[in-house]
Design a protein around this motif. Structure first.
Motif, PDB file in Angstrom:
ATOM      1  N   SER A  19       0.446  -1.293   0.199  1.00 31.96           N
ATOM      2  CA  SER A  19       0.167  -0.018  -0.205  1.00 31.96           C
ATOM      3  C   SER A  19       0.927   0.790   0.297  1.00 31.96           C
ATOM      4  O   SER A  19       1.539   1.147   0.504  1.00 31.96           O
ATOM      5  CB  SER A  19      -0.640   0.014   1.393  1.00 31.96           C
ATOM      6  N   MET A  20       0.144   2.199  -0.044  1.00 27.40           N
ATOM      7  CA  MET A  20       0.541   3.581  -0.594  1.00 27.40           C
ATOM      8  C   MET A  20       0.154   4.483  -0.401  1.00 27.40           C
ATOM      9  O   MET A  20      -1.358   4.816  -0.691  1.00 27.40           O
ATOM     10  CB  MET A  20       2.196   3.833  -1.416  1.00 27.40           C
ATOM     11  N   VAL A  21      -0.161   6.202   0.404  1.00 28.60           N
ATOM     12  CA  VAL A  21      -0.379   7.053   0.060  1.00 28.60           C
ATOM     13  C   VAL A  21       0.179   7.999  -0.708  1.00 28.60           C
ATOM     14  O   VAL A  21       1.203   8.434  -0.217  1.00 28.60           O
ATOM     15  CB  VAL A  21      -0.954   7.829   2.343  1.00 28.60           C
ATOM     16  N   ILE A  22      -0.811   8.757  -1.183  1.00 28.78           N
ATOM     17  CA  ILE A  22      -0.106   9.933  -2.097  1.00 28.78           C
ATOM     18  C   ILE A  22      -0.566  11.421  -1.695  1.00 28.78           C
ATOM     19  O   ILE A  22      -2.316  11.212  -2.075  1.00 28.78           O
ATOM     20  CB  ILE A  22      -0.143   9.270  -3.475  1.00 28.78           C
ATOM     21  N   GLU A  23      -0.133  11.912  -1.000  1.00 29.37           N
ATOM     22  CA  GLU A  23      -0.736  13.122  -0.648  1.00 29.37           C
ATOM     23  C   GLU A  23      -0.434  14.557  -1.044  1.00 29.37           C
ATOM     24  O   GLU A  23       0.364  14.750  -2.980  1.00 29.37           O
ATOM     25  CB  GLU A  23      -0.023  13.774   0.434  1.00 29.37           C
ATOM     26  N   PRO A  24      -1.605  15.798  -1.153  1.00 29.78           N
ATOM     27  CA  PRO A  24      -1.702  16.925  -2.309  1.00 29.78           C
ATOM     28  C   PRO A  24      -0.352  17.107  -2.052  1.00 29.78           C
ATOM     29  O   PRO A  24       0.642  16.796  -1.368  1.00 29.78           O
ATOM     30  CB  PRO A  24      -1.958  17.821  -1.107  1.00 29.78           C
ATOM     31  N   GLY A  25       0.379  17.657  -3.532  1.00 32.76           N
ATOM     32  CA  GLY A  25       1.324  18.569  -3.218  1.00 32.76           C
ATOM     33  C   GLY A  25       2.582  17.490  -4.359  1.00 32.76           C
ATOM     34  O   GLY A  25       3.727  17.631  -5.127  1.00 32.76           O
ATOM     35  N   HIS A  26       2.207  15.675  -4.214  1.00 31.68           N
ATOM     36  CA  HIS A  26       2.366  14.893  -5.049  1.00 31.68           C
ATOM     37  C   HIS A  26       2.553  15.078  -7.291  1.00 31.68           C
ATOM     38  O   HIS A  26       1.340  14.915  -7.152  1.00 31.68           O
ATOM     39  CB  HIS A  26       2.003  13.722  -4.614  1.00 31.68           C
ATOM     40  N   ILE A  81      -5.108   6.860  -0.968  1.00 31.31           N
ATOM     41  CA  ILE A  81      -4.927   6.144  -0.176  1.00 31.31           C
ATOM     42  C   ILE A  81      -5.050   4.123  -1.265  1.00 31.31           C
ATOM     43  O   ILE A  81      -5.755   4.255  -1.525  1.00 31.31           O
ATOM     44  CB  ILE A  81      -4.584   4.927   1.345  1.00 31.31           C
ATOM     45  N   HIS A  83      -4.245   0.407  -2.483  1.00 29.19           N
ATOM     46  CA  HIS A  83      -4.236  -0.593  -2.254  1.00 29.19           C
ATOM     47  C   HIS A  83      -3.304  -1.654  -3.438  1.00 29.19           C
ATOM     48  O   HIS A  83      -4.550  -1.507  -4.411  1.00 29.19           O
ATOM     49  CB  HIS A  83      -4.761  -1.537  -0.938  1.00 29.19           C
ATOM     50  N   LEU A  94      -8.423   4.370  -2.709  1.00 26.48           N
ATOM     51  CA  LEU A  94      -9.649   5.108  -2.108  1.00 26.48           C
ATOM     52  C   LEU A  94      -8.933   6.356  -1.431  1.00 26.48           C
ATOM     53  O   LEU A  94      -7.682   6.623  -1.415  1.00 26.48           O
ATOM     54  CB  LEU A  94      -9.217   3.832  -0.901  1.00 26.48           C
ATOM     55  N   ALA A 114      -3.804  11.212  11.874  1.00 23.13           N
ATOM     56  CA  ALA A 114      -3.845   9.744  10.931  1.00 23.13           C
ATOM     57  C   ALA A 114      -4.571   9.820   9.954  1.00 23.13           C
ATOM     58  O   ALA A 114      -4.654  11.346   9.564  1.00 23.13           O
ATOM     59  CB  ALA A 114      -4.339   8.972  11.864  1.00 23.13           C
ATOM     60  N   VAL A 115      -3.956   8.833   8.632  1.00 22.61           N
ATOM     61  CA  VAL A 115      -4.681   8.561   7.749  1.00 22.61           C
ATOM     62  C   VAL A 115      -5.832   7.451   7.514  1.00 22.61           C
ATOM     63  O   VAL A 115      -5.165   6.395   8.121  1.00 22.61           O
ATOM     64  CB  VAL A 115      -3.859   8.944   6.594  1.00 22.61           C
ATOM     65  N   THR A 116      -6.612   7.692   7.317  1.00 25.69           N
ATOM     66  CA  THR A 116      -8.076   7.263   6.996  1.00 25.69           C
ATOM     67  C   THR A 116      -8.197   6.871   5.928  1.00 25.69           C
ATOM     68  O   THR A 116      -7.473   7.490   5.581  1.00 25.69           O
ATOM     69  CB  THR A 116      -8.825   6.728   8.625  1.00 25.69           C
ATOM     70  N   GLU A 117      -9.099   5.304   5.519  1.00 27.47           N
ATOM     71  CA  GLU A 117      -9.356   5.205   4.265  1.00 27.47           C
ATOM     72  C   GLU A 117     -10.767   5.827   4.278  1.00 27.47           C
ATOM     73  O   GLU A 117     -11.916   6.004   4.954  1.00 27.47           O
ATOM     74  CB  GLU A 117      -9.532   3.854   4.053  1.00 27.47           C
TER      75      GLU A 117
END
Lengths: 157, 157
Positions: free
Chosen positions: B37-44, B53, B55, B82, B90-93
């Protein structure tokens, strides 16, 4: 699986010896069903214990439990905690911190709601973080979830 | 599965009609093996297309491919994106944005490296984001991964 207080790291340091009622290492759990994931960042009240990215996995019996609300003996839920590497506006997975386990056996683990709790440090089957401390290190925070079978997570499609 | 440019949202808006060679909706993928899994945030740089996020899931054939380096026909890899709700450290789905699919059929999808690509908007089997645009919307960014079977992800234990 998520604690509301922070006894987990203290328990980690203890690395208790193995007892007859110990929760078995959940061999093969990476092929079980992925339930959900979450990132806990610095500043979160659970960061000291559970900081990182965690994935919840369920075996077939636990999947029945998520759907029915009744977790039968043999249900196993995994809390797989990896380091979360935040850089360049992304969060990627790092190395494994702990494999947390909830293993259902209503008789054997009657003192902790019918669930056995364990944490395998860095996923090492021989490094037990909880041992005989499940009541204080794990169950104390799960107890309020009684109406959900002592489980915090819920299934999402 | 990750693109290096941002044609994906443009393709999303198109919602192409179904063709004979269309990639089938991957029924049951939530029970396949979770790869990472990976999270891609604003600014990426990929946030507009892939923010959230995600999967990765693999069917049994694709799992063989991750291990052998050779993805045989029938291999399917899912990029399940998602919303990522960042709050209170925290980062939730959140809700599903798209179910991206790579479906291996060396003959049928020869023009795109032997992989069929599709994106199902919000996981709706009837809302196709890619359709006939796989070459530009997906494969252009996967092409440099030729030595890895055109796949970006790798298996971790």
């Amino acid at each position: 699986m998520i604690a509301r207080t922070l006894p987990f790291l203290a328990a980690l340091a203890a690395c208790a010896p193995v007892h007859a009622a110990d929760v078995p290492y959940p061999a093969g759990y990476r092929a079980w069903t992925h339930v959900k994931s979450m990132v806990i960042e610095p500043g979160h009240p659970l960061h000291a214990s559970f900081g990182g990215i965690h994935h919840l996995y369920a075996n077939a019996e636990a999947m029945e439990g998520y759907r029915s609300g009744q977790f039968r003996d043999g249900s196993i839920i995994i809390f797989d905690l990896l380091e979360a590497n935040a850089a360049d506006n992304a969060v990627t997975e790092g190395k494994r911190k702990v494999v947390g386990v909830m293993h259902r056996d209503a008789r054997k683990y009657a003192a902790t709601g019918g669930w056995g709790f364990e944490g395998f440090v860095e996923g090492n089957p021989n490094l037990r973080a909880v041992g005989a401390n499940a009541a204080t290190a794990c169950f104390a925070c799960h107890a309020p979830q009684k109406d959900n079978g002592y489980v915090f997570s819920t299934w999402r499609e």
